[in-house]
Design a protein around this motif. Structure first.
Motif, PDB file in Angstrom:
ATOM      1  N   VAL A  34      24.797  55.083  -0.737  1.00 25.26           N
ATOM      2  CA  VAL A  34      24.044  54.197  -1.863  1.00 25.26           C
ATOM      3  C   VAL A  34      25.059  53.588  -2.710  1.00 25.26           C
ATOM      4  CG1 VAL A  34      22.187  54.187  -3.441  1.00 25.26           C
ATOM      5  CG2 VAL A  34      22.018  55.952  -1.640  1.00 25.26           C
ATOM      6  N   LEU A  35      24.648  52.101  -3.097  1.00 24.83           N
ATOM      7  CA  LEU A  35      25.340  51.674  -4.093  1.00 24.83           C
ATOM      8  C   LEU A  35      24.311  51.361  -5.283  1.00 24.83           C
ATOM      9  CD1 LEU A  35      28.023  50.414  -4.893  1.00 24.83           C
ATOM     10  CD2 LEU A  35      27.283  48.084  -4.219  1.00 24.83           C
ATOM     11  N   PHE A  36      24.768  51.839  -6.474  1.00 25.42           N
ATOM     12  CA  PHE A  36      23.898  51.882  -7.681  1.00 25.42           C
ATOM     13  C   PHE A  36      24.480  50.673  -8.621  1.00 25.42           C
ATOM     14  CE2 PHE A  36      22.637  53.086 -11.851  1.00 25.42           C
ATOM     15  CZ  PHE A  36      21.332  53.093 -11.892  1.00 25.42           C
ATOM     16  N   ASP A  37      23.859  49.334  -8.677  1.00 22.64           N
ATOM     17  CA  ASP A  37      24.244  48.346  -9.077  1.00 22.64           C
ATOM     18  C   ASP A  37      25.539  47.876  -8.737  1.00 22.64           C
ATOM     19  OD1 ASP A  37      21.978  48.243 -10.889  1.00 22.64           O
ATOM     20  OD2 ASP A  37      23.215  49.328 -12.865  1.00 22.64           O
ATOM     21  N   THR A  38      25.907  46.513  -9.183  1.00 19.24           N
ATOM     22  CA  THR A  38      27.101  45.839  -8.686  1.00 19.24           C
ATOM     23  C   THR A  38      27.946  45.197  -9.627  1.00 19.24           C
ATOM     24  OG1 THR A  38      25.925  43.563  -8.325  1.00 19.24           O
ATOM     25  CG2 THR A  38      25.737  45.066  -6.600  1.00 19.24           C
ATOM     26  N   GLY A  39      27.919  45.622 -10.899  1.00 21.46           N
ATOM     27  CA  GLY A  39      28.760  44.844 -11.880  1.00 21.46           C
ATOM     28  C   GLY A  39      28.446  43.385 -12.177  1.00 21.46           C
ATOM     29  N   TYR A  40      29.506  42.925 -12.693  1.00 28.55           N
ATOM     30  CA  TYR A  40      29.290  41.416 -13.232  1.00 28.55           C
ATOM     31  C   TYR A  40      30.043  40.532 -12.336  1.00 28.55           C
ATOM     32  CZ  TYR A  40      30.084  37.367 -15.949  1.00 28.55           C
ATOM     33  OH  TYR A  40      30.230  36.154 -16.463  1.00 28.55           O
ATOM     34  N   SER A  41      31.295  40.929 -11.739  1.00 28.18           N
ATOM     35  CA  SER A  41      31.799  40.130 -11.088  1.00 28.18           C
ATOM     36  C   SER A  41      32.343  40.660  -9.426  1.00 28.18           C
ATOM     37  CB  SER A  41      33.213  39.579 -11.626  1.00 28.18           C
ATOM     38  OG  SER A  41      34.159  40.776 -11.764  1.00 28.18           O
ATOM     39  N   GLY A  42      33.139  40.398  -9.001  1.00 31.94           N
ATOM     40  CA  GLY A  42      33.667  40.833  -7.682  1.00 31.94           C
ATOM     41  C   GLY A  42      34.746  42.121  -7.746  1.00 31.94           C
ATOM     42  N   ILE A  43      34.885  42.663  -8.997  1.00 26.89           N
ATOM     43  CA  ILE A  43      35.721  43.765  -8.934  1.00 26.89           C
ATOM     44  C   ILE A  43      35.256  45.076  -8.327  1.00 26.89           C
ATOM     45  CG2 ILE A  43      36.811  42.991 -10.900  1.00 26.89           C
ATOM     46  CD1 ILE A  43      35.714  45.426 -12.475  1.00 26.89           C
TER      47      ILE A  43
END
Length: 279
Positions: A34-43
C-alpha cells in the motif's frame, strides 16, 4: 505490518534521501503493498528507488485527502507506470482509494488550485478508483477509516480556503481528511496524513472501527503547527488518558507541539528513511 517513510519534511540524519513539505508512506501488510499519499513532487520515486522499493508492485494507493502536498506526486507515479507499459516492464495495476471530495478543486490565499489536479476520470485510465465515505478494510488488519466524525470541540478550527463542488463553492472544512489503522498484536497503528479532522477524533474512530482501545503507535501529520493553547491542551489531556505506546509526529507537526507531546507520550524521531515493523 511494515512501513517506510518515503516523503516527509525532513530525512533521518545520515540518510541521503530527498525531503520536501509533503508526506508519503509505503506499507506492507502480509502480501499487500500500500502507498499512503504521494508527496508534493516526484521525490517519492527517487527515494523508493534508493531504498529498493518497487512502486510498480504497489497494489493499493490511498490518499489521505486532496491537498497538493499529498497528491501532486501522483504525476511522477503515473509517469513511472506509463513508462513501464511502453517499455514492457512488469507492473501491478493499482487501485486508488479516497474520499469522494478528494478530487474537487480547492483554492487558498489566492492560489487557484491547492487540491489534486488529476480528475477521477484521469485516474481511471491508470487503474481502478474506489471513492468512499465509509470505512473500508483493505486487508484483514488494515482499514481505511473513511470520513472522520469530528468529536472534540477543542479540535474545531475555522475553515481555510474554498472547495468547488457540483452544488457550488463552499468553505473548505477538508471533510475528505482520513487515515489508516492497522491491527497488530501490540495494539493499533494509526497512519495519518495531516489530521485536519483532528488527531483525537481520528484515534477515536480507529478504536471504534477496529474494536481495540490500545494504541501502539501513531505516525504522520498531526496538523499542530502554531496550534492554539486550548487546542494543544485538549490534545495533551486526551493522550494522557489514551496513553499511546509511541508517537511519530511529522510533516505538519511543529517543533513546539512535538515538545509538548513528549510530556505525555514517547515521541520518536521521524523522517524519510524511517522503517518500522509491528507484530
Amino acid at each position: 505490518m511494515r512501513l517506510t517513510v518515503l516523503v516527509d519534511n525532513t530525512t533521518l540524519t545520515g540518510h541521503y534521501f530527498l525531503a520536501e513539505p509533503g508526506l508519503s508512506i509505503y506499507i506492507e501488510d502480509g502480501t499487500t503493498r500500500v502507498l499512503f499519499d504521494t508527496g508534493y513532487s516526484g521525490i517519492l520515486v527517487t527515494n523508493a528507488l534508493k531504498m529498493g522499493i518497487d512502486l510498480l508492485r504497489v497494489d493499493e494507493i490511498v490518499l489521505s485527502h486532496g491537498h497538493l502536498d499529498h497528491t501532486w506526486g501522483l504525476d511522477a507515479l503515473l509517469r513511472l507506470h506509463t513508462e513501464a507499459i511502453r517499455e514492457g516492464h512488469a507492473r501491478v495495476e493499482p487501485t486508488f482509494f479516497a474520499h469522494p471530495d478528494a478530487f474537487l478543486t480547492r483554492s487558498l490565499d489566492g492560489a487557484g488550485e491547492v487540491g489534486c489536479h488529476l480528475s477521477v476520470e484521469e485516474l481511471f485510465r491508470h487503474g481502478k478508483v474506489l471513492l468512499t465515505q465509509a470505512p473500508l478494510w483493505l486487508t484483514e488488519d488494515l482499514v481505511f477509516l473513511g470520513e472522520i466524525e469530528r468529536r472534540f470541540e477543542f479540535e474545531q478550527v475555522p475553515p481555510k480556503g474554498y472547495i468547488y463542488t457540483p452544488d457550488g463553492i463552499r468553505n473548505d472544512t477538508v471533510a475528505d481528511d482520513t487515515a489508516l489503522a492497522c491491527k497488530t498484536p501490540e495494539g493499533l497503528v494509526i497512519i495519518t496524513g495531516c489530521s485536519h479532522s483532528g488527531i483525537c477524533s481520528i484515534v477515536e474512530q480507529a478504536r471504534e472501527v477496529c474494536g481495540d482501545d490500545r494504541i501502539a503507535d501513531i505516525i504522520g501529520g498531526f496538523h499542530l503547527l502554531n496550534a492554539p493553547p486550548e487546542q494543544m491542551q485538549g490534545i495533551l489531556d486526551y493522550f494522557s488518558e489514551v496513553r499511546p505506546a509511541a508517537l511519530h509526529p511529522c510533516h505538519c507537526t511543529g517543533l513546539a507541539a512535538k515538545i509538548a507531546l513528549a510530556r505525555v507520550a514517547d515521541v520518536r524521531e521521524t523522517g524519510v528513511g524511517l522503517h518500522l515493523e509491528y507484530g
